[in-house]
Design a protein around this motif. Structure first.
Motif, short mmCIF file in Angstrom:
data_model
loop_
_atom_site.label_atom_id
_atom_site.label_comp_id
_atom_site.label_asym_id
_atom_site.label_seq_id
_atom_site.Cartn_x
_atom_site.Cartn_y
_atom_site.Cartn_z
N PHE A 13 -26.51 94.18 94.73
CA PHE A 13 -25.27 94.03 95.50
C PHE A 13 -24.50 92.80 95.05
O PHE A 13 -23.27 92.83 94.89
N PHE A 14 -25.23 91.69 94.86
CA PHE A 14 -24.56 90.45 94.47
C PHE A 14 -24.02 90.52 93.05
O PHE A 14 -22.96 89.96 92.75
N VAL A 15 -24.72 91.24 92.18
CA VAL A 15 -24.23 91.40 90.80
C VAL A 15 -22.94 92.22 90.79
O VAL A 15 -21.95 91.86 90.14
N LEU A 16 -22.94 93.33 91.51
CA LEU A 16 -21.75 94.17 91.56
C LEU A 16 -20.58 93.43 92.21
O LEU A 16 -19.42 93.57 91.78
N ASP A 17 -20.86 92.64 93.24
CA ASP A 17 -19.80 91.88 93.89
C ASP A 17 -19.22 90.84 92.94
O ASP A 17 -18.00 90.63 92.89
#
Length: 546
Positions: free
Chosen positions: A496-500
């Protein structure tokens, strides 16, 4: 006889000594007609000069030059200048010399009714043959002086026995001048329409330059819009590639059992969302390209319209960002903007119209003088015996005429004094109102230029500040993405944090690109406000409006 021929030859040459204007319209009237007589439009000009490897390779200045050559809206504005050129040419009409000539032959026959008709009795017919030739030259000069030189010759033959010259020839030369003494007297009153027409042409040219100034800004804006759209499309493509890479990574992790099944949907939905954004960006780019092709006239040829655009200018500012002086920019704008020249020409025309209206209030007093000489010739008969005494004709008539033995001369002083002259007063009132209108128009023009300069300076200052912030934001977004990717690899964070972080990086890239494009457009807006946008293209613009 020789004197008469010399006089008729020299009369048309008087115009050379009293020209209506120093710049004779004959010098360019043929050229004007040559420029506009074609009933067909030419294909886009000079586009092939920029085709390299099947692509339209354009710098910003190249795009502007193509627009000046091929843009239909600019060409429509150009026709307004051409129409005013012909209006100026038409203003010379009062000073055009006029040569008139006529030839008339009449034969009349009717029964006699009086002994004085000289036909002998009432059963005989009176026959008359009359042949008349007339020629004249008329010219009005800038002083208001009108000259007239005319020749008339008449040959009459009849069976009337009371004519001792039969046939007889009568010839007359008349020289006449008319000079206004009050109204329409002098150079100003007669050349004022020319002066006004010339200033109207100057206004038209200034208006054309103002339209071109706006058109250049539009082309510059569209050029950078295409660059921005292409850059946005590239950013969306890279963002999509990152999402797909994350999805493939998660898919392998899922296959190895290192990722819960439900977590795969997050990266998969992100791929779908970014693919949608990439498709939308692609069609925004196509729309921007079509609008740009229209502005530079490439769309007029289907073969050229199919060429791929290669716009080589980079959005990043080159060199150190310069500071602008608002006071100096405003001073330059109030000098260089073509709208100022147009407003000044309008006010100058108002003053000329007011002077011309005052001239119309003067009494109409004119002096006319003429001189003429006559001659007559023909076959001379003795009325008592009917015997021919001598033969004569046109030569005898000319000899008498240039012998000046039968002159005529006179002069007339004419005064026309309207008791109210409301039409002239109305013309004066209209001219005064027009001046007041143009004074306010000039004031509004200056206010608008001041406002445009202020807005463009503020826009440029904002663009400079946001450039620095955009670069910093992009640098931090890249570092944040790198940190999240490292944490994800170590298992400290979810995808999630990578995509964000990927989404925030794309947003930062788009924001920086928008800021860079905004800076380029802001610079062009400042140049447009000061008139500097026209400077590199003065020669080409002059060719269009001359």
């Amino acid at each position: 006889m020789g004197l008469f021929r010399i006089a008729l030859f020299c009369l048309p040459m008087l115009a050379a000594f009293f020209p209506a204007d120093a710049q004779s319209p004959e010098s360019y009237s043929a050229l004007l007609t040559q420029q506009v007589k074609s009933g067909k439009l030419s294909p886009p000009a000079h586009v092939q000069d920029y085709v390299i490897d099947g692509r339209l390779h354009l710098r910003l200045q190249d795009a502007v030059r193509l627009a000046l050559e091929n843009n239909s809206n600019i060409r429509i504005e150009e026709t307004q200048v051409e129409a005013q050129k012909f209006s100026l040419l038409g203003a010379y009409k009062p000073f055009d010399p006029l040569i008139q000539s006529s030839a008339n032959i009449n034969r009349l026959s009717y029964s006699g009714y009086s002994q004085l008709q000289g036909v002998g009795n009432t059963n005989a017919a009176l026959n008359t043959l009359s042949q008349t030739v007339q020629a004249s030259y008329t010219q009005t000069f800038i002083s208001g002086t009108n000259i007239f030189a005319g020749f008339s010759g008449n040959r009459t033959s009849t069976n009337n026995s009371f004519y001792f010259l039969n046939p007889y020839v009568n010839s007359t030369v008349t020289l006449q001048f008319t000079q206004p003494l009050l109204r329409n007297a002098g150079r100003f009153a007669n050349t004022a329409p020319l002066v006004i027409a010339r200033r109207v042409l100057q206004q038209s040219r200034a208006g054309f330059e103002a339209q071109v100034n706006d058109a250049i800004l539009q082309v510059v804006t569209q050029y950078w819009t295409v660059v921005q759209a292409r850059g946005s499309f590239d950013v969306e493509q890279r963002s999509l590639a990152l999402a797909e890479s994350s999805y493939q990574h998660d898919k392998r992790a899922l296959e190895l059992g290192a990722l819960p099944p439900l977590d795969i949907y997050r990266s998969q939905s992100e791929v779908a969302a970014r693919r949608l954004q990439a498709i939308q960006s692609e069609y925004v780019l196509k729309q921007a390209q079509e609008a740009f092709r229209f502005s530079i006239g490439v769309d007029q040829d289907p073969a050229l319209a199919a060429l791929e655009l290669d716009l080589v200018e980079k959005p990043e500012p080159e060199g150190e960002i310069e500071n602008v002086d608002p006071v100096e920019i405003l001073r330059k704008a109030l000098i260089a903007r073509p709208e100022i020249a147009a407003a000044n020409a309008a006010l100058a025309n108002d003053e000329t119209s007011i002077r011309l209206a005052h001239n119309g209030l003067k009494p109409d007093l004119s002096l006319t003088g003429f001189y003429q000489t006559n001659g007559i010739g023909g076959n001379l008969y003795d009325l008592n015996t009917g015997r021919l005494i001598s033969q004569g004709g046109l030569g005898t008539s000319f000899d008498q005429m240039f012998g000046f033995g039968f002159p005529g001369y006179g002069g007339t002083l004419t005064l026309n004094l309207p008791l109210r002259n409301r039409a002239a007063k109305a013309n004066l009132g209209t001219a005064l109102v027009a001046r007041r209108h143009d004074l306010y128009t000039s004031q509004i023009t200056r206010e608008q230029i001041v406002r445009q300069v202020q807005d463009s300076v503020h826009l440029l200052e904002e663009a400079k500040l946001t450039l620095a912030a955009g670069n910093e934001s992009l640098d931090l977004a890249r570092k944040s993405l790198a940190a999240d990717e490292r944490k994800y690899e170590l298992g400290a964070e979810t995808n999630f944090f990578v995509l964000d972080s990927q989404t925030k990086l794309a947003q930062s890239e788009l924001s920086l690109l928008q800021t860079q494009i905004g800076y380029q457009i802001a610079r062009a807006t400042v140049d447009r406000a000061t008139g500097s946008l026209l400077e590199p293209y003065h020669v080409q613009i002059a060719e269009l409006s001359q």
